[in-house]
Design a protein around this motif. Structure first.
Motif, PDB file in Angstrom:
ATOM      1  N   GLU A  53       3.296  36.609  38.042  1.00  0.00           N
ATOM      2  CA  GLU A  53       4.677  37.094  38.108  1.00  0.00           C
ATOM      3  C   GLU A  53       5.402  36.479  39.303  1.00  0.00           C
ATOM      4  OE1 GLU A  53       7.344  40.965  37.227  1.00  0.00           O
ATOM      5  OE2 GLU A  53       5.267  41.333  37.752  1.00  0.00           O
ATOM      6  N   LYS A  54       4.728  36.342  40.423  1.00  0.00           N
ATOM      7  CA  LYS A  54       5.336  35.682  41.590  1.00  0.00           C
ATOM      8  C   LYS A  54       5.622  34.212  41.290  1.00  0.00           C
ATOM      9  CE  LYS A  54       3.460  38.708  45.141  1.00  0.00           C
ATOM     10  NZ  LYS A  54       2.538  38.820  46.292  1.00  0.00           N
ATOM     11  N   ILE A  55       4.737  33.556  40.564  1.00  0.00           N
ATOM     12  CA  ILE A  55       4.959  32.154  40.189  1.00  0.00           C
ATOM     13  C   ILE A  55       6.192  32.043  39.290  1.00  0.00           C
ATOM     14  CG2 ILE A  55       4.019  30.227  38.851  1.00  0.00           C
ATOM     15  CD1 ILE A  55       1.218  31.113  39.978  1.00  0.00           C
ATOM     16  N   TYR A  56       6.330  32.947  38.328  1.00  0.00           N
ATOM     17  CA  TYR A  56       7.512  32.932  37.457  1.00  0.00           C
ATOM     18  C   TYR A  56       8.792  33.115  38.281  1.00  0.00           C
ATOM     19  CZ  TYR A  56       4.494  33.448  33.293  1.00  0.00           C
ATOM     20  OH  TYR A  56       3.567  33.275  32.283  1.00  0.00           O
ATOM     21  N   HIS A  57       8.783  34.056  39.218  1.00  0.00           N
ATOM     22  CA  HIS A  57       9.951  34.270  40.072  1.00  0.00           C
ATOM     23  C   HIS A  57      10.233  33.033  40.923  1.00  0.00           C
ATOM     24  CE1 HIS A  57       9.841  38.527  39.011  1.00  0.00           C
ATOM     25  NE2 HIS A  57      11.010  38.642  39.599  1.00  0.00           N
ATOM     26  N   SER A  58       9.201  32.400  41.420  1.00  0.00           N
ATOM     27  CA  SER A  58       9.355  31.195  42.231  1.00  0.00           C
ATOM     28  C   SER A  58       9.997  30.078  41.407  1.00  0.00           C
ATOM     29  CB  SER A  58       7.990  30.753  42.764  1.00  0.00           C
ATOM     30  OG  SER A  58       8.105  29.593  43.539  1.00  0.00           O
ATOM     31  N   CYS A  59       9.597  29.951  40.160  1.00  0.00           N
ATOM     32  CA  CYS A  59      10.170  28.923  39.279  1.00  0.00           C
ATOM     33  C   CYS A  59      11.669  29.129  39.115  1.00  0.00           C
ATOM     34  CB  CYS A  59       9.479  28.924  37.922  1.00  0.00           C
ATOM     35  SG  CYS A  59       7.802  28.249  37.975  1.00  0.00           S
ATOM     36  N   TYR A  60      12.099  30.383  39.044  1.00  0.00           N
ATOM     37  CA  TYR A  60      13.531  30.673  38.932  1.00  0.00           C
ATOM     38  C   TYR A  60      14.286  30.019  40.084  1.00  0.00           C
ATOM     39  CZ  TYR A  60      17.929  33.242  38.593  1.00  0.00           C
ATOM     40  OH  TYR A  60      19.255  33.558  38.483  1.00  0.00           O
ATOM     41  N   GLY A  61      13.769  30.178  41.300  1.00  0.00           N
ATOM     42  CA  GLY A  61      14.422  29.618  42.480  1.00  0.00           C
ATOM     43  C   GLY A  61      14.381  28.103  42.546  1.00  0.00           C
ATOM     44  N   LEU A  62      13.433  27.488  41.845  1.00  0.00           N
ATOM     45  CA  LEU A  62      13.304  26.030  41.860  1.00  0.00           C
ATOM     46  C   LEU A  62      14.162  25.337  40.798  1.00  0.00           C
ATOM     47  CD1 LEU A  62       9.432  25.777  42.325  1.00  0.00           C
ATOM     48  CD2 LEU A  62      11.194  25.209  44.026  1.00  0.00           C
ATOM     49  N   LEU A  63      14.713  26.123  39.876  1.00  0.00           N
ATOM     50  CA  LEU A  63      15.510  25.540  38.785  1.00  0.00           C
ATOM     51  C   LEU A  63      16.990  25.437  39.142  1.00  0.00           C
ATOM     52  CD1 LEU A  63      13.974  27.370  35.707  1.00  0.00           C
ATOM     53  CD2 LEU A  63      13.950  24.892  36.115  1.00  0.00           C
ATOM     54  N   LYS A  64      17.618  24.401  38.612  1.00  0.00           N
ATOM     55  CA  LYS A  64      19.065  24.273  38.696  1.00  0.00           C
ATOM     56  C   LYS A  64      19.697  25.330  37.787  1.00  0.00           C
ATOM     57  CE  LYS A  64      19.063  19.248  39.323  1.00  0.00           C
ATOM     58  NZ  LYS A  64      19.432  17.949  38.695  1.00  0.00           N
ATOM     59  N   PRO A  65      20.991  25.621  37.990  1.00  0.00           N
ATOM     60  CA  PRO A  65      21.656  26.494  37.019  1.00  0.00           C
ATOM     61  C   PRO A  65      21.472  25.904  35.617  1.00  0.00           C
ATOM     62  CG  PRO A  65      23.076  26.073  38.900  1.00  0.00           C
ATOM     63  CD  PRO A  65      21.882  25.162  39.051  1.00  0.00           C
ATOM     64  N   ASN A  66      21.254  26.732  34.650  1.00  0.00           N
ATOM     65  CA  ASN A  66      20.985  26.318  33.265  1.00  0.00           C
ATOM     66  C   ASN A  66      19.650  25.593  33.115  1.00  0.00           C
ATOM     67  OD1 ASN A  66      23.490  27.361  32.294  1.00  0.00           O
ATOM     68  ND2 ASN A  66      24.482  25.535  33.110  1.00  0.00           N
ATOM     69  N   GLY A  67      18.775  25.673  34.121  1.00  0.00           N
ATOM     70  CA  GLY A  67      17.462  25.048  34.032  1.00  0.00           C
ATOM     71  C   GLY A  67      16.569  25.777  33.034  1.00  0.00           C
ATOM     72  N   ILE A  68      15.511  25.089  32.623  1.00  0.00           N
ATOM     73  CA  ILE A  68      14.590  25.648  31.636  1.00  0.00           C
ATOM     74  C   ILE A  68      13.169  25.619  32.180  1.00  0.00           C
ATOM     75  CG2 ILE A  68      13.573  25.312  29.336  1.00  0.00           C
ATOM     76  CD1 ILE A  68      16.269  24.225  28.426  1.00  0.00           C
ATOM     77  N   LEU A  69      12.463  26.713  31.981  1.00  0.00           N
ATOM     78  CA  LEU A  69      11.043  26.831  32.287  1.00  0.00           C
ATOM     79  C   LEU A  69      10.303  26.894  30.956  1.00  0.00           C
ATOM     80  CD1 LEU A  69       8.548  27.481  34.114  1.00  0.00           C
ATOM     81  CD2 LEU A  69       9.241  29.900  33.947  1.00  0.00           C
ATOM     82  N   LEU A  70       9.365  25.966  30.736  1.00  0.00           N
ATOM     83  CA  LEU A  70       8.529  25.990  29.537  1.00  0.00           C
ATOM     84  C   LEU A  70       7.132  26.434  29.944  1.00  0.00           C
ATOM     85  CD1 LEU A  70       9.434  22.644  27.713  1.00  0.00           C
ATOM     86  CD2 LEU A  70      10.223  24.947  27.178  1.00  0.00           C
ATOM     87  N   VAL A  71       6.659  27.513  29.341  1.00  0.00           N
ATOM     88  CA  VAL A  71       5.335  28.062  29.636  1.00  0.00           C
ATOM     89  C   VAL A  71       4.551  28.067  28.330  1.00  0.00           C
ATOM     90  CG1 VAL A  71       4.075  30.071  30.487  1.00  0.00           C
ATOM     91  CG2 VAL A  71       6.337  29.556  31.421  1.00  0.00           C
ATOM     92  N   LYS A  72       3.329  27.500  28.354  1.00  0.00           N
ATOM     93  CA  LYS A  72       2.495  27.506  27.151  1.00  0.00           C
ATOM     94  C   LYS A  72       1.063  27.802  27.567  1.00  0.00           C
ATOM     95  CE  LYS A  72       0.658  23.902  25.327  1.00  0.00           C
ATOM     96  NZ  LYS A  72      -0.746  24.258  25.431  1.00  0.00           N
ATOM     97  N   HIS A  73       0.478  28.805  26.932  1.00  0.00           N
ATOM     98  CA  HIS A  73      -0.909  29.161  27.217  1.00  0.00           C
ATOM     99  C   HIS A  73      -1.407  30.165  26.189  1.00  0.00           C
ATOM    100  CE1 HIS A  73       0.632  32.898  28.889  1.00  0.00           C
ATOM    101  NE2 HIS A  73       1.486  32.184  29.574  1.00  0.00           N
ATOM    102  N   GLN A  74      -2.671  30.530  26.333  1.00  0.00           N
ATOM    103  CA  GLN A  74      -3.231  31.558  25.459  1.00  0.00           C
ATOM    104  C   GLN A  74      -2.877  32.927  26.001  1.00  0.00           C
ATOM    105  OE1 GLN A  74      -7.280  29.661  25.242  1.00  0.00           O
ATOM    106  NE2 GLN A  74      -7.339  30.982  23.449  1.00  0.00           N
TER     107      GLN A  74
END
Length: 168
Positions: A53-74
């Motif tokens: 959850e902390k990693i997901y929040h960190s990704c938010y701060g690393l993205l530009k406005p309108n940025g996209i995070l792609l997560v794929k796993h089991q």
């Protein structure tokens, strides 16, 4: 340009022009650089729920406005699945968290993302009955939603406070 971050550099990694490799634990990675796209493939299973959850929040701060995070796993199919045992297939001890799909959806939503969940592979490609592969297409929202853990603020305020808290 492409930036790769991992705590181990693959031996056969070939970098192209406009690409770089940063050897660092994703939980500690900090930069003022902002990205259009961040991908996390097969990463979430090796962190507990609090860490991912902390990693997901960190990704938010690393993205530009309108940025996209792609997560794929089991993910766990019916419930969270935790494995900590000797793997006959790998001939080595194996530990992994396969959190339920809804757990990841909630964490990503609290992390400031609008989420679309898709099945990236045909069902017959999964050899386990209690897990399923999922891909989460996460579009950055303009303002983080309120949560018990992360109070609602404008993104630039959250980034500074989040990184300060995360570095403790």
């Amino acid at each position: 340009s492409l930036t790769l971050v991992d705590y181990v550099q693959p031996k056969n990694l070939v970098l192209t022009v406009n690409s770089k490799f940063i050897k660092e634990d994703i939980r500690k990675y900090r930069t003022s650089e902002k990205f259009d796209l961040i991908t996390l493939y097969g990463v979430a299973n090796y962190f507990n729920q609090e860490e991912i959850e902390k990693i997901y929040h960190s990704c938010y701060g690393l993205l530009k406005p309108n940025g996209i995070l792609l997560v794929k796993h089991q993910c766990g199919k019916e419930a969270d699945v935790f494995i900590d045992k000797f793997s006959e297939e790998l001939q080595h001890d194996y530990c992994a968290y396969y959190l339920h799909v809804e757990s990841h959806r909630r964490m990503l939503s609290r992390g400031g993302f609008d989420i679309e969940i898709i099945d990236p592979y045909p069902e017959n490609m999964n050899q386990w009955s209690n897990t399923i592969f999922k891909a989460f297409i996460c579009r950055k929202l303009p303002v983080l939603p309120y949560t018990d853990n992360f109070p609602q603020k404008y993104p630039e305020q959250v980034e500074v406070e989040w990184f300060a808290m995360y570095d403790r």
